[in-house]
Design a protein around this motif. Structure first.
Motif, PDB file in Angstrom:
ATOM      1  N   ILE A  77       5.103   4.777   3.026  1.00  0.00           N
ATOM      2  CA  ILE A  77       4.611   6.131   3.265  1.00  0.00           C
ATOM      3  C   ILE A  77       5.520   7.112   2.541  1.00  0.00           C
ATOM      4  O   ILE A  77       6.730   7.138   2.758  1.00  0.00           O
ATOM      5  N   VAL A  78       4.937   7.911   1.657  1.00  0.00           N
ATOM      6  CA  VAL A  78       5.686   8.920   0.913  1.00  0.00           C
ATOM      7  C   VAL A  78       5.261  10.282   1.448  1.00  0.00           C
ATOM      8  O   VAL A  78       4.085  10.628   1.413  1.00  0.00           O
ATOM      9  N   GLU A  79       6.230  11.044   1.967  1.00  0.00           N
ATOM     10  CA  GLU A  79       5.899  12.307   2.632  1.00  0.00           C
ATOM     11  C   GLU A  79       6.686  13.461   2.035  1.00  0.00           C
ATOM     12  O   GLU A  79       7.886  13.356   1.803  1.00  0.00           O
ATOM     13  N   GLY A  80       5.978  14.579   1.739  1.00  0.00           N
ATOM     14  CA  GLY A  80       6.659  15.738   1.183  1.00  0.00           C
ATOM     15  C   GLY A  80       5.690  16.830   0.762  1.00  0.00           C
ATOM     16  O   GLY A  80       4.488  16.577   0.594  1.00  0.00           O
ATOM     17  N   ILE A  81       6.213  18.044   0.564  1.00  0.00           N
ATOM     18  CA  ILE A  81       5.342  19.194   0.278  1.00  0.00           C
ATOM     19  C   ILE A  81       4.732  19.166  -1.120  1.00  0.00           C
ATOM     20  O   ILE A  81       3.726  19.823  -1.371  1.00  0.00           O
ATOM     21  N   LEU A  82       5.339  18.396  -2.031  1.00  0.00           N
ATOM     22  CA  LEU A  82       4.860  18.452  -3.423  1.00  0.00           C
ATOM     23  C   LEU A  82       4.622  17.073  -4.036  1.00  0.00           C
ATOM     24  O   LEU A  82       4.669  16.934  -5.257  1.00  0.00           O
ATOM     25  N   ILE A  83       4.333  16.075  -3.211  1.00  0.00           N
ATOM     26  CA  ILE A  83       4.153  14.742  -3.789  1.00  0.00           C
ATOM     27  C   ILE A  83       2.867  14.611  -4.609  1.00  0.00           C
ATOM     28  O   ILE A  83       2.780  13.764  -5.498  1.00  0.00           O
ATOM     29  N   LEU A  84       1.870  15.451  -4.331  1.00  0.00           N
ATOM     30  CA  LEU A  84       0.637  15.386  -5.129  1.00  0.00           C
ATOM     31  C   LEU A  84       0.690  16.314  -6.336  1.00  0.00           C
ATOM     32  O   LEU A  84      -0.216  16.307  -7.168  1.00  0.00           O
TER      33      LEU A  84
ATOM     34  N   ILE B 279       0.859  -1.179   0.000  1.00  0.00           N
ATOM     35  CA  ILE B 279       0.000   0.000   0.000  1.00  0.00           C
ATOM     36  C   ILE B 279       0.895   1.229   0.000  1.00  0.00           C
ATOM     37  O   ILE B 279       1.808   1.332   0.813  1.00  0.00           O
ATOM     38  N   LEU B 280       0.627   2.161  -0.902  1.00  0.00           N
ATOM     39  CA  LEU B 280       1.378   3.414  -0.941  1.00  0.00           C
ATOM     40  C   LEU B 280       0.514   4.546  -0.407  1.00  0.00           C
ATOM     41  O   LEU B 280      -0.573   4.819  -0.942  1.00  0.00           O
ATOM     42  N   ILE B 281       0.979   5.190   0.650  1.00  0.00           N
ATOM     43  CA  ILE B 281       0.259   6.291   1.279  1.00  0.00           C
ATOM     44  C   ILE B 281       1.038   7.584   1.046  1.00  0.00           C
ATOM     45  O   ILE B 281       2.218   7.672   1.405  1.00  0.00           O
ATOM     46  N   GLY B 282       0.410   8.582   0.465  1.00  0.00           N
ATOM     47  CA  GLY B 282       1.051   9.870   0.259  1.00  0.00           C
ATOM     48  C   GLY B 282       0.565  10.877   1.289  1.00  0.00           C
ATOM     49  O   GLY B 282      -0.641  11.033   1.491  1.00  0.00           O
ATOM     50  N   ILE B 283       1.495  11.539   1.982  1.00  0.00           N
ATOM     51  CA  ILE B 283       1.137  12.551   2.980  1.00  0.00           C
ATOM     52  C   ILE B 283       1.792  13.868   2.597  1.00  0.00           C
ATOM     53  O   ILE B 283       3.018  13.965   2.541  1.00  0.00           O
ATOM     54  N   THR B 284       0.972  14.882   2.344  1.00  0.00           N
ATOM     55  CA  THR B 284       1.501  16.172   1.917  1.00  0.00           C
ATOM     56  C   THR B 284       0.861  17.311   2.700  1.00  0.00           C
ATOM     57  O   THR B 284      -0.043  17.106   3.503  1.00  0.00           O
ATOM     58  N   GLY B 285       1.345  18.511   2.441  1.00  0.00           N
ATOM     59  CA  GLY B 285       0.874  19.704   3.137  1.00  0.00           C
ATOM     60  C   GLY B 285       2.013  20.705   3.171  1.00  0.00           C
ATOM     61  O   GLY B 285       3.134  20.405   2.743  1.00  0.00           O
TER      62      GLY B 285
ATOM     63  N   LEU C  37      -0.082   6.252  -5.806  1.00  0.00           N
ATOM     64  CA  LEU C  37      -0.581   6.264  -4.429  1.00  0.00           C
ATOM     65  C   LEU C  37      -1.970   5.644  -4.293  1.00  0.00           C
ATOM     66  O   LEU C  37      -2.860   5.922  -5.090  1.00  0.00           O
ATOM     67  N   ASP C  38      -2.133   4.842  -3.250  1.00  0.00           N
ATOM     68  CA  ASP C  38      -3.437   4.239  -2.956  1.00  0.00           C
ATOM     69  C   ASP C  38      -4.290   5.150  -2.094  1.00  0.00           C
ATOM     70  O   ASP C  38      -5.517   5.176  -2.225  1.00  0.00           O
ATOM     71  N   ILE C  39      -3.655   5.891  -1.178  1.00  0.00           N
ATOM     72  CA  ILE C  39      -4.351   6.852  -0.318  1.00  0.00           C
ATOM     73  C   ILE C  39      -3.553   8.148  -0.315  1.00  0.00           C
ATOM     74  O   ILE C  39      -2.346   8.143  -0.075  1.00  0.00           O
ATOM     75  N   LYS C  40      -4.241   9.259  -0.592  1.00  0.00           N
ATOM     76  CA  LYS C  40      -3.579  10.569  -0.658  1.00  0.00           C
ATOM     77  C   LYS C  40      -4.109  11.455   0.474  1.00  0.00           C
ATOM     78  O   LYS C  40      -5.316  11.687   0.566  1.00  0.00           O
TER      79      LYS C  40
ATOM     80  N   ILE D 139       2.457  12.983  11.532  1.00  0.00           N
ATOM     81  CA  ILE D 139       1.424  12.012  11.165  1.00  0.00           C
ATOM     82  C   ILE D 139       2.057  10.732  10.653  1.00  0.00           C
ATOM     83  O   ILE D 139       1.648   9.621  11.012  1.00  0.00           O
ATOM     84  N   ALA D 140       3.072  10.880   9.794  1.00  0.00           N
ATOM     85  CA  ALA D 140       3.769   9.704   9.257  1.00  0.00           C
ATOM     86  C   ALA D 140       4.363   8.873  10.400  1.00  0.00           C
ATOM     87  O   ALA D 140       4.269   7.639  10.394  1.00  0.00           O
ATOM     88  N   ASN D 141       4.932   9.539  11.387  1.00  0.00           N
ATOM     89  CA  ASN D 141       5.532   8.831  12.522  1.00  0.00           C
ATOM     90  C   ASN D 141       4.481   8.178  13.410  1.00  0.00           C
ATOM     91  O   ASN D 141       4.715   7.094  13.964  1.00  0.00           O
TER      92      ASN D 141
END
Length: 205
Positions: free
Chosen positions: A108-115, A5-11, A124-127, A20-22
């Motif tokens: 988990i993929v985390e970053g300001i511009l991943i989307l 599962i690939l989860i993207g976390i951005t903001g 990504l499965d969940i953004k 959140i990732a942690n």
């Protein structure tokens, strides 16, 4: 191994993405999760002088080597290991060292511009978009850059006003429309994090 599962976390910078990732990482005991930070994939600038490197706009999509990030995410998804780069902000370029990363059930993929990059979005499965007030974000960034990156107050504030803030409105905030889940208040929103973790466990089961 099944496809992970690939989860993207951005903001925005300082929004609480890493928190959140942690939290998710801890919820699974860390055994099933690989953490991939977009910050590690800033382009190598060893061919540039230090004078040119310090002018880098780290909040612009062109600063990232997303081609390598996409390649690594696909490799992990196939059950193969990668060598994740390390970016050294003190010298404004990529380190010669890398970090070996083994594939796991959750990435988990985390970053300001991943989307912002469709190639990453499509993997990504969940953004997730973390939505935090600007005043909170600037304070967090100020503390982080001074403690971890050896920056002065003046340089952080100047960079925020001239680069970070306008880039956030131009590139990061518009990607909110691609998110499946929007989490207000960053890592302090325990209910949203619990819902996200529950959904991930459902997918795994």
């Amino acid at each position: 191994m099944n496809k992970p599962i690939l989860i993207g976390i951005t903001g925005g910078s300082g929004s609480g993405k890493s928190t959140i990732a942690n939290e998710i990482f801890e919820s699974f005991g860390g055994e099933k999760i690989v953490m991939m930070q977009q910050d590690a994939y800033y382009k190598d600038q060893s061919h540039l002088s230090m004078e040119e490197r310090v002018k880098t706009n780290y909040d612009h999509p062109k600063a990232f080597d997303n081609t390598l990030l996409v390649e690594h995410l696909k490799t992990l998804s196939k059950g193969e290991s990668i060598e994740k780069p390390i970016y050294d902000f003190t010298i404004h370029t990529r380190s010669r060292e890398t970090v070996p990363v083994e594939p796991k059930e959750i990435i988990i993929v985390e970053g300001i511009l991943i989307l912002e990059d469709k190639r990453i979005r499509d993997l990504l499965d969940i953004k997730v978009y973390v939505d935090t007030d600007a005043d909170v974000r600037i304070i967090r960034r100020l503390l982080r850059d001074m403690e971890e990156r050896g920056r002065t107050i003046d340089s952080v504030v100047n960079q925020y006003l001239t680069v970070v803030r306008p880039m956030h409105f131009q590139f990061t905030e518009p990607t909110k429309r691609f998110a499946d889940i929007i989490i207000p208040e960053g890592g302090h929103n325990k209910v949203a994090i619990d819902i996200l973790v529950t959904k991930m466990k459902d997918i795994l089961n």
